[in-house]
Design an enzyme around this catalytic site. Structure first.
Site, short mmCIF file in Angstrom:
data_model
loop_
_atom_site.label_atom_id
_atom_site.label_comp_id
_atom_site.label_asym_id
_atom_site.label_seq_id
_atom_site.Cartn_x
_atom_site.Cartn_y
_atom_site.Cartn_z
CG ASP A 104 -2.05 1.00 1.12
OD1 ASP A 104 -2.61 1.36 2.17
OD2 ASP A 104 -2.33 1.45 -0.01
CE LYS A 106 -1.06 3.29 -3.93
NZ LYS A 106 -1.02 2.54 -2.63
CG ASP A 135 -5.42 -0.22 -1.06
OD1 ASP A 135 -5.29 0.84 -0.43
OD2 ASP A 135 -6.51 -0.58 -1.57
CG ASN A 136 -4.67 2.14 -3.41
OD1 ASN A 136 -3.78 2.07 -2.56
ND2 ASN A 136 -5.84 2.64 -3.15
CD GLU A 158 -8.60 4.66 0.20
OE1 GLU A 158 -8.91 3.61 -0.39
OE2 GLU A 158 -7.47 5.13 0.15
#
Ligand SMILES: CNc1ncnc2c1ncn2[C@@H]1O[C@H](/C=C/CNC(=O)c2cc(-c3ccc(F)cc3)cc(O)c2O)[C@H](F)[C@H]1O
Ligand SMILES: [Mg+2]
Length: 214
Positions: free
Chosen positions: A141, A144, A169-170, A199
């Site tokens: 996380d 990226k 994540d993401n 989120e």
């Protein structure tokens, strides 16, 4: 000068959560970020997916890249079995300081080792410095564009074993396209996408779970 967003998040925890109660810390942060000011925690929707994958893996040794304020650190550590450990890596000292206080407020400091520094520098030192053999679970996380190089680094340092699970994540927003290509095209991973939302918003995002095949 005024406070920072992480410092205001910490204040919200100290005001609204119960010391030693991780769930109340999670709820206090989610409420603050949903109603007062957004922050890049994995959040409650993706958090439920994180919880279920973590519970399924039940790791002895887990790693988190990108602590930020410690929200997902608390989510992970609260579900670890007795004697299991979570290492979390954060190179921003101000974020690390807030995270330490949030982790301690939740009463999870004995399960968590927050290592201050860059993942690229720290991953190669994990075995010797902390006596780690393998990570059973890794939560990605952080920046990226660092997901691929750090995954390769974990492989090269022999820190993944057959069955180790990476959860990123993401992968949609902000997105990690190179990472998706890497894990989905590699014969060394079995990957699966968990659709959710960014989120505290209605924007699509999701988590990619990748099992290392050895
Ligand atoms: C590179 N090595 C690192 N080593 C140690 N700590 C690191 C390293 N790299 C970063 N950190 C540390 O890890 C954290 C970085 C988190 C980055 N996360 C995001 O950008 C991110 C962004 C959004 C987002 C979505 C939509 C939008 F409109 C705006 C933002 C949502 C998300 O859930 C995210 O996770 C921390 F800040 C940094 O110091
Ligand atoms: Mg994130």
């Amino acid at each position: 000068t005024g406070s920072s967003r992480p410092q205001r998040m910490l204040k919200a925890v100290q005001k609204n959560a119960t010391k030693g109660d991780p769930q109340s810390v999670i709820s206090a942060i989610d409420h603050y970020c949903r109603h007062k000011e957004w922050a890049m925690n994995v959040g409650d929707d993706k958090g439920l997916i994180l919880d279920s994958v973590l519970t399924e893996v039940n790791p002895s040794t887990a790693l988190e890249l990108g602590t930020y304020c410690g929200y997902s650190t608390v989510r992970i550590a609260r579900l670890l079995s007795p004697g299991s450990k979570l290492f979390t890596v954060e190179f921003n000292p101000a974020f690390a300081e807030v995270a330490r206080q949030i982790i301690a407020y939740a009463g999870l400091q004995d399960k968590v080792t927050l290592v201050e520094g860059s993942s690229g520098d720290l991953i190669p030192k994990m075995k010797e410095q902390f006596g780690i053999k393998y990570f059973d679970f890794v939560f990605l996380d952080h920046w990226k564009d660092r997901y691929v190089p750090d995954t390769k680094l974990l492989e090269d340092c022999g820190l993944l074993k057959k069955g180790s699970v990476l959860l990123a994540d993401n992968v949609i927003c902000p997105g990690a396209p190179e990472y998706l290509k890497y894990v989905r095209n590699s014969p060394r991973y079995e990957s699966r996408y968990y659709k959710s939302n960014l989120e505290y918003t209605k924007v699509e995002d999701g988590l990619e779970k990748s099992v290392f095949l050895g």
